[in-house]
Design an enzyme around this catalytic site. Structure first.
Site, mmCIF file in Angstrom:
data_model
loop_
_atom_site.group_PDB
_atom_site.id
_atom_site.type_symbol
_atom_site.label_atom_id
_atom_site.label_comp_id
_atom_site.label_asym_id
_atom_site.label_seq_id
_atom_site.Cartn_x
_atom_site.Cartn_y
_atom_site.Cartn_z
ATOM 1 N N GLU A 252 0.875 -1.168 0.000
ATOM 2 C CA GLU A 252 0.000 0.000 0.000
ATOM 3 C C GLU A 252 0.915 1.221 0.000
ATOM 4 O O GLU A 252 1.583 1.497 0.987
ATOM 5 C CB GLU A 252 -0.868 -0.031 1.253
ATOM 6 C CG GLU A 252 -1.889 1.067 1.326
ATOM 7 C CD GLU A 252 -2.745 0.931 2.570
ATOM 8 O OE1 GLU A 252 -3.889 0.459 2.447
ATOM 9 O OE2 GLU A 252 -2.240 1.278 3.665
ATOM 10 N N GLN B 2 -2.141 16.019 -6.978
ATOM 11 C CA GLN B 2 -1.709 15.671 -8.330
ATOM 12 C C GLN B 2 -0.749 14.491 -8.262
ATOM 13 O O GLN B 2 0.141 14.464 -7.418
ATOM 14 C CB GLN B 2 -1.007 16.884 -8.950
ATOM 15 C CG GLN B 2 -0.505 16.695 -10.351
ATOM 16 C CD GLN B 2 0.089 17.984 -10.908
ATOM 17 O OE1 GLN B 2 -0.358 19.074 -10.616
ATOM 18 N NE2 GLN B 2 1.106 17.846 -11.727
ATOM 19 N N HIS C 96 14.591 20.559 -9.557
ATOM 20 C CA HIS C 96 13.377 21.328 -9.819
ATOM 21 C C HIS C 96 12.651 21.708 -8.529
ATOM 22 O O HIS C 96 12.699 20.979 -7.546
ATOM 23 C CB HIS C 96 12.398 20.504 -10.661
ATOM 24 C CG HIS C 96 12.966 20.018 -11.942
ATOM 25 N ND1 HIS C 96 12.652 18.782 -12.452
ATOM 26 C CD2 HIS C 96 13.816 20.583 -12.832
ATOM 27 C CE1 HIS C 96 13.284 18.608 -13.598
ATOM 28 N NE2 HIS C 96 14.002 19.682 -13.846
ATOM 29 N N TYR D 156 5.342 10.229 -8.405
ATOM 30 C CA TYR D 156 5.322 11.199 -7.322
ATOM 31 C C TYR D 156 3.968 11.857 -7.177
ATOM 32 O O TYR D 156 3.308 12.187 -8.140
ATOM 33 C CB TYR D 156 6.437 12.230 -7.430
ATOM 34 C CG TYR D 156 6.652 12.919 -8.752
ATOM 35 C CD1 TYR D 156 6.365 14.268 -8.923
ATOM 36 C CD2 TYR D 156 7.205 12.232 -9.822
ATOM 37 C CE1 TYR D 156 6.605 14.905 -10.121
ATOM 38 C CE2 TYR D 156 7.454 12.856 -11.021
ATOM 39 C CZ TYR D 156 7.137 14.203 -11.166
ATOM 40 O OH TYR D 156 7.377 14.834 -12.366
ATOM 41 N N GLU E 130 7.770 27.738 -11.761
ATOM 42 C CA GLU E 130 8.792 26.698 -11.903
ATOM 43 C C GLU E 130 10.197 27.304 -11.928
ATOM 44 O O GLU E 130 10.453 28.285 -12.616
ATOM 45 C CB GLU E 130 8.542 25.935 -13.205
ATOM 46 C CG GLU E 130 9.483 24.795 -13.430
ATOM 47 C CD GLU E 130 9.210 24.086 -14.745
ATOM 48 O OE1 GLU E 130 9.426 22.876 -14.778
ATOM 49 O OE2 GLU E 130 8.789 24.741 -15.725
#
Length: 182
Positions: free
Chosen positions: A28, A46, A61, A131, A142
């Site tokens: 899980e 997301q 990033h 992710y 960004e």
């Protein structure tokens, strides 16, 4: 689920329980209730997946606040070296990096809080990387830091002549010139 601290505030290595038999295994990867009981209260919004080949480096990033993202990352197939850099100016680990090998074999996850730059290098022939993010992607927010910044001196585990990097990632500024607001 085992939780291991890293010496960086709120940066955690997680090892979900894994149940294996002759057919393979089951685990899980996320259960909101269990995470909240463990003190991890991110509201993920997301999910992302990437596929890469050996030698690829993605990163470093991040997104500027208020669009910054906490991430729960894991490898579904293959092996990577996951790397984060603390960009939180008031943190005792500001400007320091943390590296953790993540693979389908070790089943580890990394819970990365907001205020970190993130990247990884692919150490296996191919990798499928997952992710979860607690904030939506915002292109205008960004930012990035050059993967081979001399001050950070990150050992990515890839020989120089085998590194595959995007033009975008190659063009990121060094840490000392990067824009961040954490």
């Amino acid at each position: 689920m085992e939780i291991r601290e890293t010496g960086f505030e709120d940066l955690l290595v997680l090892k979900p329980s894994r149940f294996a038999d002759s057919r393979g295994f089951f685990l899980e990867s996320y259960n909101r209730e269990r995470f909240i009981k463990a003190g991890i209260e991110n509201d993920f919004k997301q999910d992302n997946y990437s596929s890469s080949q050996y030698g690829v480096i993605r990163g470093l990033h991040y997104q500027l606040a208020p669009y910054s993202q906490a991430k729960l990352v894991q490898v579904l197939k293959g092996k990577i070296l996951d790397v984060v850099v603390d960009l939180r100016k008031d943190s005792p680990t500001f400007g320091k990096s943390f590296c953790q090998e993540l693979s389908e074999e070790n089943g580890l996850q990394l819970m990365i809080p907001r205020g970190f730059a993130h990247g990884f290098s692919v150490l296996s022939p191919e990798v499928l990387f997952s992710y979860k993010c607690d904030n939506l992607y915002n292109k205008a927010a960004e930012r990035g830091i050059k993967y081979n910044d001399a001050d950070l001196a990150i050992a990515w585990g890839i020989p120089e002549n085998k590194i595959v990097i995007s033009d975008k990632d190659e063009g990121h500024p060094p840490f000392k010139d990067a824009e961040y607001n954490f």
